[in-house]
Design an enzyme around this catalytic site. Structure first.
Site, PDB file in Angstrom:
ATOM      1  N   ASP A   1       0.833  -1.197   0.000  1.00 45.75           N
ATOM      2  CA  ASP A   1       0.000   0.000   0.000  1.00 45.75           C
ATOM      3  C   ASP A   1       0.872   1.253   0.000  1.00 45.75           C
ATOM      4  OD1 ASP A   1      -2.588   1.497   0.578  1.00 45.75           O
ATOM      5  OD2 ASP A   1      -1.397   2.021   2.345  1.00 45.75           O
ATOM      6  N   ARG A   2       0.555   2.211  -0.869  1.00 48.55           N
ATOM      7  CA  ARG A   2       1.357   3.420  -0.988  1.00 48.55           C
ATOM      8  C   ARG A   2       1.432   4.181   0.334  1.00 48.55           C
ATOM      9  NH1 ARG A   2       5.378   6.447  -3.347  1.00 48.55           N
ATOM     10  NH2 ARG A   2       4.962   8.657  -3.073  1.00 48.55           N
ATOM     11  N   CYS A   3       0.331   4.334   1.010  1.00 58.34           N
ATOM     12  CA  CYS A   3       0.329   5.075   2.280  1.00 58.34           C
ATOM     13  C   CYS A   3       1.221   4.391   3.308  1.00 58.34           C
ATOM     14  CB  CYS A   3      -1.088   5.207   2.816  1.00 58.34           C
ATOM     15  SG  CYS A   3      -2.136   6.307   1.840  1.00 58.34           S
ATOM     16  N   GLY A   4       1.160   3.064   3.345  1.00 57.77           N
ATOM     17  CA  GLY A   4       1.990   2.324   4.288  1.00 57.77           C
ATOM     18  C   GLY A   4       3.465   2.465   3.971  1.00 57.77           C
TER      19      GLY A   4
ATOM     20  N   GLN B   1       4.576   5.902   5.046  1.00 57.65           N
ATOM     21  CA  GLN B   1       4.674   5.952   6.508  1.00 57.65           C
ATOM     22  C   GLN B   1       5.949   5.281   6.988  1.00 57.65           C
ATOM     23  OE1 GLN B   1       1.687   3.751   8.735  1.00 57.65           O
ATOM     24  NE2 GLN B   1       1.708   5.289  10.364  1.00 57.65           N
TER      25      GLN B   1
END
Length: 458
Positions: A382-385, A388
């Site tokens: 996942d890009r957000c992960g 982060q």
């Protein structure tokens, strides 16, 4: 397949990711796990201070290397451990409990080695000799040794952590590591000469402490606090403040964390450990925020180990007699940098320019630039992960121990006739030159005094 996240990825392996050496996240983990550290104890490495150095070398080593081999003469390994954290074991059993693989001399390779006590002449070069005298810590590559007294227990801890840092830099291929001697005076960090004052015996200790933040730094503070020679630990109050639980990522940096502690509140983990040593422990399970004020019966000394500016800006308003904040670098290039600020000498915590706002988010930039993060996305992460994870700090436990020794030395200096540093900045890989801004000769009120400690080694 392991799903890597900000909550479980090894903070030390992240150094290999962010510098671009590892092409994938899995490769970074494999690189760290394949590193081997060697520690050799001499026949004379039997004193309390030698045991402190050996334990710190192993504890920080197993968090930075995949394997730590320790070679110790049979009689040294069988010696009763004098360090309070493992007072019920032999030294060999204590080292094994901390993750060391006990081996014979012939089992060692030609890899760089740390020596504590007299180095065996058969060891292959380079050998990093861990040595200390008074408040001075040294890592020598020319075989030099200092007095190695039990005068100041933080000195051997700092020396061992510095030595592991040198070993890690060399083993991981850093090209900026020289083989000259390095030293650090906890009494006078800005001193660069060979004849720095070694500092006095500990005549006074704090009667209590408030530790804010129980991650990488907070656990190093706690372990080093347990080294101080208190006569009666039950008379010493330790307040622990944090609101987070242990994550898998903390295993690579926290001295008190094991894999089976994941999910445990950090206050309970550290509190149980200090309670076992006999301290009077109090827990505060919330963050330090504006409006928190220390009560008169609570410890006047605070050690701050947080990574957000909201908590840091609240330091002055909390009204501790003395508060010491340590900050660490976050990137593959800066992770070994240490900044220490002591209040009230450093002024008003709300006026520290670097704390005026949270640092700019670097995760997006790293996620776009570094091969391993791009590879993770291509594999379906996942890009957000990924962003982060990229934004989390790279870290190594040996840096936290050096920072903890420097921070805890501030009140010890104030109580024993020295001055504190308003601001102190240095790099744990090359401690000199240190940028030092002296503060006042003593805190405004020495209300955190305790009676005389036990004699050295007692």
């Amino acid at each position: 397949m392991t799903v890597h996240s900000a909550e479980n990825f090894d903070r030390t392996a992240k150094i290999f990711v962010d510098c671009g050496v590892a092409r994938t996240l899995d490769e970074a983990i494999e690189m760290r796990e394949n590193l081997v550290a060697q520690v050799v104890l001499g026949e004379d490495a039997t004193r309390h201070s030698h045991q402190v150095a050996a334990l710190i070398a192993v504890m920080t080593g197993v968090r930075a290397f995949g394997t730590v081999r320790v070679c110790a003469p049979r009689e040294v390994a069988a010696t009763a451990c004098r360090v309070a954290w493992h007072a019920d074991k032999s030294l060999g059993a204590a080292l094994a409990a901390e993750g060391a693989e006990l081996v014979n001399l012939e089992d060692l390779t030609d890899a760089p080695t740390i020596a504590i006590g007299a180095a065996d002449p058969r060891l292959a070069e380079p050998v990093f000799q861990i040595t200390w005298e008074g408040w001075t810590a040294m890592v020598a590559t020319d075989g030099a040794r200092l007095a190695e007294s039990d005068q100041m227990p933080l000195a051997p801890a700092a020396a061992a952590a510095l030595g592991v840092g040198q070993l890690f830099a060399l083993a991981s291929g850093r090209d900026d590591v020289g083989l000259e001697n390095i030293s650090l005076s906890l009494w006078a960090p800005g001193c660069t000469s060979e004849d720095c004052e070694t500092g006095p015996d500990l005549a006074y200790l704090p009667k209590g402490v408030w530790i804010v933040g129980l991650g990488h730094l907070g656990q190093a503070y706690s372990w080093c606090w347990g080294l101080l020679p208190f006569v009666d630990r039950s008379a010493v109050t330790v307040v622990l403040q944090d609101d987070e639980s242990v994550s898998a990522a903390n295993v690579s940096t926290g001295l008190l964390v094991a894999e089976d502690n994941v999910g445990t509140l950090k206050t309970r983990l550290v509190g149980d450990a200090l309670d076992h040593l006999g301290f009077s422990v109090r827990l505060v399970e919330r963050r330090l925020i504006e409006g928190q004020v220390r009560q008169s019966h609570e410890p006047g000394l605070a050690l701050i180990g947080v990574d957000n500016v909201i908590a840091r800006r609240a330091i002055t308003a909390a009204r501790w007699t003395m508060a010491v904040d340590a900050g660490l670098g976050r990137t593959d290039r800066s992770f070994s940098e240490i900044a220490v600020k002591t209040f009230p000498a450093a002024g008003d915590s709300t006026r520290i320019r670097a704390w005026s706002a949270e640092p700019a988010e670097a995760g997006e930039v790293l996620a776009n630039r570094v091969d391993a993060y791009r590879d993770a996305e291509l594999r379906g992460a996942d890009r957000c992960g990924v962003v982060q994870l990229a934004g989390r700090a790279a870290a190594a436990s040996f840096v936290g121990v050096v920072a903890a020794c420097l921070a805890l030395a501030q009140p010890l200096r104030a109580l024993n006739g020295g001055i504190v540093d308003a601001h102190l900045h240095l790099n744990a890989r090359r401690p000199h030159p240190a940028h030092q801004v002296p503060g006042s000769a003593e805190p405004t009120r020495l209300e955190f005094l305790l009676a005389e400690p036990r004699p050295p080694g007692g």
